[in-house]
Design a protein around this motif. Structure first.
Motif, PDB file in Angstrom:
ATOM      1  N   PHE A  96       4.604  -2.382   0.581  1.00 27.99           N
ATOM      2  CA  PHE A  96       3.827  -1.310  -0.022  1.00 27.99           C
ATOM      3  C   PHE A  96       4.512   0.005   0.319  1.00 27.99           C
ATOM      4  O   PHE A  96       5.030   0.177   1.428  1.00 27.99           O
ATOM      5  N   VAL A  97       4.506   0.940  -0.620  1.00 27.48           N
ATOM      6  CA  VAL A  97       5.166   2.224  -0.403  1.00 27.48           C
ATOM      7  C   VAL A  97       4.175   3.349  -0.670  1.00 27.48           C
ATOM      8  O   VAL A  97       3.537   3.384  -1.731  1.00 27.48           O
ATOM      9  N   ALA A  98       4.043   4.255   0.301  1.00 27.37           N
ATOM     10  CA  ALA A  98       3.244   5.472   0.147  1.00 27.37           C
ATOM     11  C   ALA A  98       4.202   6.635  -0.080  1.00 27.37           C
ATOM     12  O   ALA A  98       5.150   6.825   0.689  1.00 27.37           O
ATOM     13  N   ARG A  99       3.951   7.418  -1.131  1.00 23.37           N
ATOM     14  CA  ARG A  99       4.867   8.493  -1.521  1.00 23.37           C
ATOM     15  C   ARG A  99       4.141   9.847  -1.598  1.00 23.37           C
ATOM     16  O   ARG A  99       3.651  10.227  -2.672  1.00 23.37           O
ATOM     17  N   PRO A 100       4.038  10.581  -0.486  1.00 24.56           N
ATOM     18  CA  PRO A 100       3.601  11.979  -0.579  1.00 24.56           C
ATOM     19  C   PRO A 100       4.663  12.752  -1.359  1.00 24.56           C
ATOM     20  O   PRO A 100       5.859  12.486  -1.227  1.00 24.56           O
ATOM     21  N   GLU A 101       4.229  13.741  -2.155  1.00 22.57           N
ATOM     22  CA  GLU A 101       5.195  14.338  -3.076  1.00 22.57           C
ATOM     23  C   GLU A 101       4.855  15.786  -3.402  1.00 22.57           C
ATOM     24  O   GLU A 101       3.688  16.141  -3.558  1.00 22.57           O
ATOM     25  N   SER A 128       9.189   8.799   1.596  1.00 26.59           N
ATOM     26  CA  SER A 128       8.612   7.492   1.260  1.00 26.59           C
ATOM     27  C   SER A 128       8.358   6.721   2.545  1.00 26.59           C
ATOM     28  O   SER A 128       9.237   6.662   3.409  1.00 26.59           O
ATOM     29  N   LEU A 129       7.182   6.153   2.660  1.00 25.80           N
ATOM     30  CA  LEU A 129       6.846   5.309   3.801  1.00 25.80           C
ATOM     31  C   LEU A 129       6.777   3.868   3.304  1.00 25.80           C
ATOM     32  O   LEU A 129       5.848   3.494   2.585  1.00 25.80           O
ATOM     33  N   GLY A 130       7.791   3.079   3.669  1.00 23.63           N
ATOM     34  CA  GLY A 130       7.836   1.678   3.277  1.00 23.63           C
ATOM     35  C   GLY A 130       7.087   0.828   4.285  1.00 23.63           C
ATOM     36  O   GLY A 130       7.511   0.710   5.442  1.00 23.63           O
ATOM     37  N   LEU A 131       5.992   0.217   3.875  1.00 23.75           N
ATOM     38  CA  LEU A 131       5.133  -0.559   4.765  1.00 23.75           C
ATOM     39  C   LEU A 131       5.392  -2.045   4.541  1.00 23.75           C
ATOM     40  O   LEU A 131       4.971  -2.618   3.525  1.00 23.75           O
ATOM     41  N   LEU A 132       6.118  -2.664   5.462  1.00 25.98           N
ATOM     42  CA  LEU A 132       6.365  -4.105   5.402  1.00 25.98           C
ATOM     43  C   LEU A 132       5.239  -4.827   6.129  1.00 25.98           C
ATOM     44  O   LEU A 132       5.098  -4.720   7.347  1.00 25.98           O
ATOM     45  N   VAL A 133       4.422  -5.542   5.364  1.00 30.59           N
ATOM     46  CA  VAL A 133       3.276  -6.269   5.914  1.00 30.59           C
ATOM     47  C   VAL A 133       3.613  -7.753   5.937  1.00 30.59           C
ATOM     48  O   VAL A 133       3.960  -8.324   4.893  1.00 30.59           O
ATOM     49  N   PRO A 134       3.561  -8.417   7.099  1.00 32.03           N
ATOM     50  CA  PRO A 134       3.923  -9.837   7.180  1.00 32.03           C
ATOM     51  C   PRO A 134       3.122 -10.704   6.208  1.00 32.03           C
ATOM     52  O   PRO A 134       1.920 -10.482   6.000  1.00 32.03           O
TER      53      PRO A 134
END
Length: 249
Positions: A96-101, A128-134
């Motif tokens: 999942f990626v969170a993108r403040p802009e 960009s905050l790349g959230l790697l969730v198992p």
């Protein structure tokens, strides 16, 4: 070089905050959007955006936004498990990626006061905050002999390890859902840039309905592993379409 780019980007965003704070309070817009993109599923994600005019520049607006999307690997292979639940063969992480802009719009064609379509050119940039969730699965360890169960039922929810532990994909009952591994999320820092055109329609001046379509470039500080057996990436590109609606005041 990458660290210098990120630091420069954050300084830029800080400076734009100061500029925005000095902007006029009139004609603010607030919109919500649903996103489809070439790296996502049926629905890629969602976004919110707040906009206001740029002082002394009639055709320009500046905006702050946040977009959250799921990024899928292009080689994902979805199968049905023993319980009829879908799982992705060989997948070890959701992304999942969170993108403040921060960005700006330039009005190419302005709509009439009561109706019509307005066309804007859009450019946005931000971290960009790349959230790697198992990725967790439900795996059946129950022992069978000649098709007959010989021991107690043994079904466990475990982090999917397709290389060393869960090689027999026939024993997978299904995916356990992304919330199962949420507390083990690995956060990765990156940056993104988007360019787009938006087409806004509204019968009345205070209502906003439209679509935005464009191109997004995104890079992270390392490869983000979703499928260990396939090629994984730290640079992503996508074409997207966002349907948005909101109000102006």
């Amino acid at each position: 070089m990458y660290k210098s780019f990120v630091i420069g980007l954050l300084l830029f965003l800080g400076l734009t905050t100061g500029v925005s704070a000095q902007g006029e309070e009139q004609s603010r817009e607030f919109t919500w959007g649903i996103n489809w993109n070439t790296n996502g599923g049926i629905i890629g994600g969602a976004s919110i955006r707040s906009s206001r005019p740029v002082p002394d520049k009639e055709k320009w607006q500046q905006f702050w936004g946040l977009e959250i999307v799921e990024v899928k690997h292009p080689k994902e292979n979805r199968l049905l498990g023993l319980d009829g639940d879908v799982f992705v063969l060989g997948k070890t992480n959701y992304l999942f990626v969170a993108r403040p802009e921060y960005g700006r719009d330039y009005t190419l064609f302005r709509k009439a006061p009561e109706s019509g379509v307005q066309v804007n050119a859009v450019v946005g940039v931000g971290p960009s905050l790349g959230l790697l969730v198992p990725y967790y699965i439900s795996y059946d360890y129950t022992e069978y002999r000649n098709g007959v169960q010989v021991g107690p039922t043994d079904i466990r929810v475990e982090r999917y390890d397709p290389i060393t532990q869960h090689r027999e994909f026939e024993n997978i009952r299904g995916s356990a859902g992304f919330l199962t591994g949420a507390n083990e999320t690995d956060v990765n820092l990156g940056a993104h840039l988007r360019t787009a055109l938006s087409f806004e329609h509204g019968r009345y001046q205070e209502n906003i309905v439209g679509v935005e379509t464009g191109f997004l470039f995104e890079a992270f500080n390392k490869k983000l592993i979703m499928l260990p057996a396939a090629e994984n990436y730290k640079v992503f590109t996508s074409v997207y379409l966002t349907v948005y609606w909101g109000r102006r005041k």
